[in-house]
Motif scaffolding. Structure first.
Motif, PDB file in Angstrom:
ATOM      1  N   GLU A  23       0.830  -1.211   0.000  1.00 20.94           N
ATOM      2  CA  GLU A  23       0.000   0.000   0.000  1.00 20.94           C
ATOM      3  C   GLU A  23       0.863   1.261   0.000  1.00 20.94           C
ATOM      4  O   GLU A  23       0.522   2.255  -0.626  1.00 20.94           O
ATOM      5  CB  GLU A  23      -0.917   0.017   1.240  1.00 20.94           C
ATOM      6  N   SER A  24       1.995   1.184   0.698  1.00 15.87           N
ATOM      7  CA  SER A  24       2.843   2.369   0.786  1.00 15.87           C
ATOM      8  C   SER A  24       3.467   2.726  -0.553  1.00 15.87           C
ATOM      9  O   SER A  24       4.082   3.774  -0.700  1.00 15.87           O
ATOM     10  CB  SER A  24       3.944   2.153   1.828  1.00 15.87           C
ATOM     11  N   GLN A  25       3.330   1.830  -1.534  1.00 17.94           N
ATOM     12  CA  GLN A  25       3.926   2.110  -2.840  1.00 17.94           C
ATOM     13  C   GLN A  25       2.885   2.537  -3.865  1.00 17.94           C
ATOM     14  O   GLN A  25       3.133   2.501  -5.063  1.00 17.94           O
ATOM     15  CB  GLN A  25       4.682   0.873  -3.344  1.00 17.94           C
ATOM     16  N   ALA A  26       1.712   2.965  -3.355  1.00 10.98           N
ATOM     17  CA  ALA A  26       0.628   3.329  -4.277  1.00 10.98           C
ATOM     18  C   ALA A  26       1.011   4.524  -5.141  1.00 10.98           C
ATOM     19  O   ALA A  26       0.596   4.633  -6.285  1.00 10.98           O
ATOM     20  CB  ALA A  26      -0.639   3.632  -3.495  1.00 10.98           C
ATOM     21  N   ASN A  27       1.823   5.411  -4.599  1.00 12.57           N
ATOM     22  CA  ASN A  27       2.199   6.594  -5.390  1.00 12.57           C
ATOM     23  C   ASN A  27       3.582   6.429  -6.022  1.00 12.57           C
ATOM     24  O   ASN A  27       4.199   7.399  -6.430  1.00 12.57           O
ATOM     25  CB  ASN A  27       2.165   7.840  -4.511  1.00 12.57           C
ATOM     26  N   GLY A  28       4.052   5.209  -6.152  1.00  8.73           N
ATOM     27  CA  GLY A  28       5.369   4.975  -6.755  1.00  8.73           C
ATOM     28  C   GLY A  28       6.084   3.862  -6.030  1.00  8.73           C
ATOM     29  O   GLY A  28       5.945   3.730  -4.815  1.00  8.73           O
ATOM     30  N   TRP A  29       6.786   3.050  -6.785  1.00  6.60           N
ATOM     31  CA  TRP A  29       7.469   1.925  -6.146  1.00  6.60           C
ATOM     32  C   TRP A  29       8.671   2.425  -5.373  1.00  6.60           C
ATOM     33  O   TRP A  29       9.245   3.465  -5.699  1.00  6.60           O
ATOM     34  CB  TRP A  29       7.913   0.909  -7.200  1.00  6.60           C
ATOM     35  N   TRP A  30       9.082   1.634  -4.389  1.00 12.16           N
ATOM     36  CA  TRP A  30      10.190   2.082  -3.540  1.00 12.16           C
ATOM     37  C   TRP A  30      11.466   2.252  -4.329  1.00 12.16           C
ATOM     38  O   TRP A  30      12.272   3.122  -4.046  1.00 12.16           O
ATOM     39  CB  TRP A  30      10.409   1.107  -2.376  1.00 12.16           C
ATOM     40  N   ILE A  31      11.634   1.430  -5.356  1.00  9.71           N
ATOM     41  CA  ILE A  31      12.898   1.536  -6.094  1.00  9.71           C
ATOM     42  C   ILE A  31      13.009   2.889  -6.785  1.00  9.71           C
ATOM     43  O   ILE A  31      14.094   3.412  -7.003  1.00  9.71           O
ATOM     44  CB  ILE A  31      13.033   0.362  -7.081  1.00  9.71           C
ATOM     45  N   PHE A  32      11.835   3.515  -7.094  1.00 10.03           N
ATOM     46  CA  PHE A  32      11.882   4.854  -7.692  1.00 10.03           C
ATOM     47  C   PHE A  32      11.828   5.933  -6.625  1.00 10.03           C
ATOM     48  O   PHE A  32      12.431   6.988  -6.758  1.00 10.03           O
ATOM     49  CB  PHE A  32      10.706   5.041  -8.659  1.00 10.03           C
ATOM     50  N   LYS A  33      11.077   5.630  -5.557  1.00 10.49           N
ATOM     51  CA  LYS A  33      10.893   6.665  -4.540  1.00 10.49           C
ATOM     52  C   LYS A  33      12.117   6.830  -3.661  1.00 10.49           C
ATOM     53  O   LYS A  33      12.352   7.899  -3.110  1.00 10.49           O
ATOM     54  CB  LYS A  33       9.694   6.314  -3.644  1.00 10.49           C
ATOM     55  N   GLY A  34      12.872   5.728  -3.498  1.00  7.58           N
ATOM     56  CA  GLY A  34      13.895   5.720  -2.450  1.00  7.58           C
ATOM     57  C   GLY A  34      15.263   6.147  -2.904  1.00  7.58           C
ATOM     58  O   GLY A  34      16.239   5.897  -2.202  1.00  7.58           O
ATOM     59  N   HIS A  35      15.402   6.751  -4.067  1.00 11.04           N
ATOM     60  CA  HIS A  35      16.707   7.188  -4.570  1.00 11.04           C
ATOM     61  C   HIS A  35      17.706   6.037  -4.644  1.00 11.04           C
ATOM     62  O   HIS A  35      17.332   4.874  -4.631  1.00 11.04           O
ATOM     63  CB  HIS A  35      17.289   8.322  -3.689  1.00 11.04           C
ATOM     64  N   ILE A  36      18.992   6.411  -4.653  1.00  8.81           N
ATOM     65  CA  ILE A  36      20.046   5.413  -4.864  1.00  8.81           C
ATOM     66  C   ILE A  36      20.132   4.374  -3.732  1.00  8.81           C
ATOM     67  O   ILE A  36      20.294   3.188  -4.009  1.00  8.81           O
ATOM     68  CB  ILE A  36      21.390   6.130  -5.098  1.00  8.81           C
ATOM     69  N   PRO A  37      20.005   4.765  -2.457  1.00 10.27           N
ATOM     70  CA  PRO A  37      20.126   3.732  -1.400  1.00 10.27           C
ATOM     71  C   PRO A  37      19.199   2.541  -1.615  1.00 10.27           C
ATOM     72  O   PRO A  37      19.613   1.396  -1.396  1.00 10.27           O
ATOM     73  CB  PRO A  37      19.774   4.510  -0.140  1.00 10.27           C
ATOM     74  N   VAL A  38      17.984   2.784  -2.066  1.00 13.36           N
ATOM     75  CA  VAL A  38      17.082   1.653  -2.248  1.00 13.36           C
ATOM     76  C   VAL A  38      17.505   0.815  -3.453  1.00 13.36           C
ATOM     77  O   VAL A  38      17.421  -0.415  -3.426  1.00 13.36           O
ATOM     78  CB  VAL A  38      15.626   2.132  -2.381  1.00 13.36           C
ATOM     79  N   ILE A  39      18.009   1.497  -4.472  1.00 10.18           N
ATOM     80  CA  ILE A  39      18.513   0.721  -5.626  1.00 10.18           C
ATOM     81  C   ILE A  39      19.664  -0.173  -5.174  1.00 10.18           C
ATOM     82  O   ILE A  39      19.739  -1.344  -5.531  1.00 10.18           O
ATOM     83  CB  ILE A  39      18.957   1.680  -6.756  1.00 10.18           C
ATOM     84  N   ILE A  40      20.548   0.387  -4.333  1.00  7.24           N
ATOM     85  CA  ILE A  40      21.669  -0.421  -3.840  1.00  7.24           C
ATOM     86  C   ILE A  40      21.146  -1.610  -3.052  1.00  7.24           C
ATOM     87  O   ILE A  40      21.589  -2.751  -3.244  1.00  7.24           O
ATOM     88  CB  ILE A  40      22.613   0.443  -2.972  1.00  7.24           C
ATOM     89  N   SER A  41      20.170  -1.352  -2.189  1.00  5.27           N
ATOM     90  CA  SER A  41      19.709  -2.486  -1.392  1.00  5.27           C
ATOM     91  C   SER A  41      18.950  -3.491  -2.261  1.00  5.27           C
ATOM     92  O   SER A  41      18.984  -4.692  -1.994  1.00  5.27           O
ATOM     93  CB  SER A  41      18.866  -2.055  -0.192  1.00  5.27           C
ATOM     94  N   PHE A  42      18.338  -3.020  -3.335  1.00  5.45           N
ATOM     95  CA  PHE A  42      17.697  -3.952  -4.283  1.00  5.45           C
ATOM     96  C   PHE A  42      18.748  -4.859  -4.925  1.00  5.45           C
ATOM     97  O   PHE A  42      18.597  -6.080  -4.962  1.00  5.45           O
ATOM     98  CB  PHE A  42      16.947  -3.154  -5.347  1.00  5.45           C
ATOM     99  N   VAL A  43      19.841  -4.243  -5.394  1.00  7.33           N
ATOM    100  CA  VAL A  43      20.904  -5.038  -6.032  1.00  7.33           C
ATOM    101  C   VAL A  43      21.486  -6.035  -5.034  1.00  7.33           C
ATOM    102  O   VAL A  43      21.691  -7.217  -5.347  1.00  7.33           O
ATOM    103  CB  VAL A  43      21.999  -4.101  -6.587  1.00  7.33           C
ATOM    104  N   ILE A  44      21.719  -5.546  -3.801  1.00  3.93           N
ATOM    105  CA  ILE A  44      22.269  -6.445  -2.787  1.00  3.93           C
ATOM    106  C   ILE A  44      21.292  -7.583  -2.513  1.00  3.93           C
ATOM    107  O   ILE A  44      21.692  -8.742  -2.386  1.00  3.93           O
ATOM    108  CB  ILE A  44      22.583  -5.660  -1.496  1.00  3.93           C
TER     109      ILE A  44
END
Lengths: 372, 330, 159
Positions: B168-189
């Motif tokens: 639900e918290s991603q209704a206005n955009g997925w975390w990978i887009f909302k969370g800037h680079i740190p979330v992308i890094i944690s996605f890759v990890i």
């Protein structure tokens, strides 16, 4: 069950038997490994699972017939094995092959070397767990094999060399096809670098692993790329040229690092040199007979004769003792893989199990050549 | 509930058949081959034929094996991987068990698989199996940490452990887009670590065919072997589904804040298609890894975790926390 | 300095891995590069090289005549003993007795296809055939008699 006496040696080493049936030994090699955790303490190669007594068989066969058995030793450089036998017989008879035959032999030998190194590269990736390179390298290897098949009639165990020359003239399409394949190989060469050479995992697996010093390489009798990666200059084509190698321009690839990565680079370099040799020769095959005249029944003069050649894996020596008859009195092959294998326990000391697989892949063992 | 659960399990098995087929085709196309093309249209029934073959094979138990543990191990492996499926949301309003500690549940249950693998390796009375099992222990326990840390970064951002709330918290955009680079890094990890967690190449050291001839399942044959295969594919699906849920919004369509017309069009695509689309994208990426890279060595594998992934994800957590406190994310 | 090296390693590693993935991705999307030959299906179009060594054959012409004089050169040349030639004395039209082949036995199971018999043959009676599908259920079927029943020596070969 696991803690019985057969599994732990007196020194407390955990013994595992790698082979005779094992995916990474490329045949029926049996290595008895003493382990401490994952670290290798001791390796004991056990041989003899594929002994076919080729040397003894040769004593029953005439000098025209015994050549075909040597294709079954190092089957990946069958042409070069045959060439060694033919050269030994020619040396004894003091017959020289015609210039055309010599050029064809060198071309075939280099094509074989190229194909053999491609198979090695393919299996190298496979041994390290990357399956895809296998198919890319086999695509080019198949193209080379098709050329060889067109001229010789067979793909693997050719038996194309006869004393005095070659069995048949080259196929009319030969030159055209070779040029096409060389072009294809050059176009695809970047894939080799992208897929394995440049890959960080691959480099990490090979760099600093399986070190063999120059002194050890000499004292174990290593030859071929294995020794050249340790800085031993031992290319028979340069040192004891045969079949017109002295007129060709090529470099002996040397590397002084002595680790698996050096062996990998040496073989990659050799592929380029083979391509260059083929390019020099392909348009300059001399006209004339493809076979010098020899007697129907070849009888060698009394004495012993030795001839060495450079196969894809190292120095192959053919030693024939003749008592003047139509068959050898004794025949001995000095095979490169046997000596290279003996260096593996030294290289793999203190390495991990995964390293041992990488070392065996870079040494490029062909097991039937070890046992003969 | 029970009926839906049973249906879901049956669906999972069918899904694994499909994943097996997909893997073979992906591998084949990357290796300039055709892949299976004999059984059924385009070879799609090949995996069914293989299963039938495995069913008819003798379920061999080696003489020296610890028979109870040997026969128990495949079930433990399959059951643990099936348990993780429970809290996944497959579509809008279709979630079997919306437990309020979903993320915690997933990460704790999935780490239980190592017990089954260790059991299989030890009880086989085979030295290769034993080494494979020991490797697996070291590997899974280490990579568990990175997985946990990368999951925590999203927990911090969304403020909930419940999977439905994370979606639900991603209704206005997925975390990978909302969370800037740190979330992308944690996605890759997360992707790297979970590839290691499910023992797939380039981290398939527990099987390591060229080194250990098959690792912990060397001695297994027939259906017991098929169980390991099944669990491998269920794990693959689960890991990808979790990644899709946590980082890519699960069944949530692609929304851009402010563009209502665009968001409306996206809503017309069924939510299950969104979910499975994302999941299969990640599955494909993991397969792509497998058919490109060589395998790591055991010490390099642990180096990668302890020297690279873990420190980076720790620093990453700090960044994410700072971001969450300051409200820098969208 | 340490950090620069640390992140440099990561950057280079990731780059090298992505290069590899780009290559496999290229082949995944370019299906026309597939090289697989579907062997039993492409039988109709499959053409072996003209020198391909599949088996030893003895060509016969339309009058059921072959070129083999029964000189046994091939039998001597064969390293495996896979050729056995049984000869007989045949009375010719002019009353002279001459050696002719009775049966030309070829053991395909022992043959290594080395081509030595073909180059040893003085009258080009045997050639290598293109057929390579030799698998049978019984080893006995690999023992072949190459001269057809009632076949004769071609005129003018012996001279």
């Amino acid at each position: 069950m696991l803690l019985g006496q057969d599994h732990i040696t007196e020194e407390g080493e955990f013994v595992i038997n790698m082979g005779p049936q094992h995916p990474a030994t490329h045949g029926v090699l049996h290595l008895k490994i003493g382990l401490d955790g994952e670290t290798i303490k001791k390796i004991e190669p056990h041989l003899g699972y594929i002994h076919r007594s080729i040397e003894k068989m040769c004593e029953q066969l005439s000098y025209r017939q015994f050549i075909f058995t040597t294709s079954r030793m190092d089957y990946l450089s069958a042409h070069i094995n045959n060439q060694a036998c033919v050269l030994a017989v020619e040396k004894a008879l003091q017959v020289e092959a015609t210039p055309r035959a010599k050029a064809i032999r060198v071309l075939m030998a280099e094509l074989t070397r190229l194909a053999s190194h491609q198979l090695w590269w393919a299996c190298m990736g496979l041994d390290l767990g990357a399956v895809t390179p296998f198919f890319y390298a086999f695509r080019e290897r198949e193209a080379i094999n098709t050329i060889i098949e067109e001229t010789c009639g067979t793909r693997l165990t050719q038996n194309y060399m006869v004393p005095g020359g070659v069995m048949m003239d080259i196929h009319p399409n030969f030159q055209k096809r070779v040029k096409e394949v060389l072009k294809q190989i050059k176009e695809k060469a970047h894939e080799y670098d992208e897929l394995l050479t440049g890959n960080v995992i691959f480099q990490q697996r090979l760099k600093g692993v399986g070190y063999l010093s120059k002194e050890d390489a000499v004292s174990y009798g290593c030859s071929g790329p294995t020794a050249r990666a340790s800085g031993v200059s031992c290319d028979v084509r340069k040192l004891f040229p045969y079949d017109g190698y002295e007129q060709l321009k090529f470099d002996e690839i040397l590397n002084t690092e002595g680790d698996s990565w050096a062996r990998y680079l040496v073989r990659l370099g050799e592929m380029k040199q083979s391509i260059s040799i083929i390019e020099q020769l392909i348009d300059n095959i001399p006209e004339g007979d493809f076979q010098a005249k020899t007697k129907n029944v070849i009888k060698l003069p009394k004495g012993d004769f030795y001839q060495r050649v450079e196969t894809a894996r190292g120095e192959l020596g053919v030693y024939i003792v003749s008592d003047g008859g139509a068959t050898p009195y004794r025949c001995k092959f000095r095979s490169p893989n046997f000596s290279n294998l003996s260096a593996i326990p030294k290289m793999a000391e203190g390495a991990k199990i995964g390293d041992l697989v990488a070392i065996m892949a870079t040494v490029d063992l062909v097991i039937p050549d070890i046992d003969r | 509930m029970v009926i839906t659960g049973v249906c879901l399990l049956a669906f999972l098995v069918v899904l694994c058949f499909f994943l097996g087929y997909m893997e073979r085709k992906v591998a084949a196309f990357m290796e300039i081959r055709l892949g299976p093309n004999r059984v059924g249209p385009k070879g799609s029934m090949q995996i069914v034929a293989d299963t039938v073959k495995l069913l008819f094979k003798e379920g061999l138990t080696p003489d020296g094996a610890d028979k109870f543990l040997f026969n128990l191990a495949p079930f433990i492996v399959v059951i643990t991987s099936m348990l993780v499926v429970a809290p996944i949301a497959y579509a809008r309003d279709f979630q079997l068990w919306d437990i309020n500690i979903g993320v915690l549940y997933v990460s704790s249950i999935s780490s239980m698989a190592v017990i089954g693998i260790l059991m299989a390796g030890w009880s086989s009375s085979n030295k290769y199996s034993l080494i494979g099992a020991m490797r697996s222990g070291a590997q899974i326990v280490s990579y568990e940490l990175s997985i946990g840390l990368s999951l925590i970064s999203i927990v911090i951002l969304s403020g909930s452990l419940q999977l439905s709330e994370i979606i639900e918290s991603q209704a206005n955009g997925w975390w990978i887009f909302k969370g800037h680079i740190p979330v992308i890094i944690s996605f890759v990890i997360f992707i790297i670590a979970s590839t290691a967690e499910i023992n797939r190449a380039p981290f398939d050291l527990t099987e390591a065919e060229q080194e250990l001839t098959g690792g912990f399942h060397t001695e297994y044959a027939g259906m017991k072997f098929a169980m390991f295969l099944l669990s491998e594919y269920i794990n693959l699906f689960v890991v990808s589904a979790i990644a899709a849920t946590i980082f890519l919004g699960g069944w949530m369509p692609f929304h851009i804040g402010g563009l209502d017309a665009f968001n409306h069009i996206m809503d017309y695509i069924p939510s299950s298609i969104w979910f499975f689309g994302k999941t299969f994208l990640i599955i494909f990426i993991i397969m792509w890894f497998r058919w490109t890279f060589p395998r790591l060595r055991i010490d390099q594998l642990l180096n990668l975790e302890w020297k690279y992934l873990l420190p980076i994800s720790m620093v990453n957590i700090l960044l994410v926390t700072a971001m969450a406190i300051m409200g820098w994310h969208f | 300095m340490f950090l620069k090296e640390y992140f440099g390693t990561i950057f280079n590693s990731v780059k090298s891995l992505l290069t590899g993935m780009k290559l496999t991705g290229y082949y995944f999307t370019h299906l026309k590069e597939i090289v697989t030959e579907e062997y039993p299906d492409n039988r109709a179009t499959l053409k072996m090289a003209e020198r391909f060594r599949g088996e030893v054959t003895m060509p016969h012409n339309e009058n059921n005549e072959h070129r083999c004089t029964g000189c046994q050169s091939c039998e001597l040349a064969c390293p495996n003993g896979s050729i056995k030639i049984i000869t007989k004395q045949e009375i010719q039209a002019d009353g002279k007795k001459k050696k002719r082949i009775d049966t030309w036995v070829y053991h395909l199971d022992m043959c290594t296809l080395c081509n030595l018999c073909v180059i040893a043959c003085p009258s080009e009676a045997i050639v290598m055939g293109q057929n390579f599908e030799h698998s049978v259920y019984d080893k006995k079927q690999l023992k072949k008699i190459l001269n057809k029943t009632g076949s004769k020596l071609m005129e003018g070969v012996e001279e």
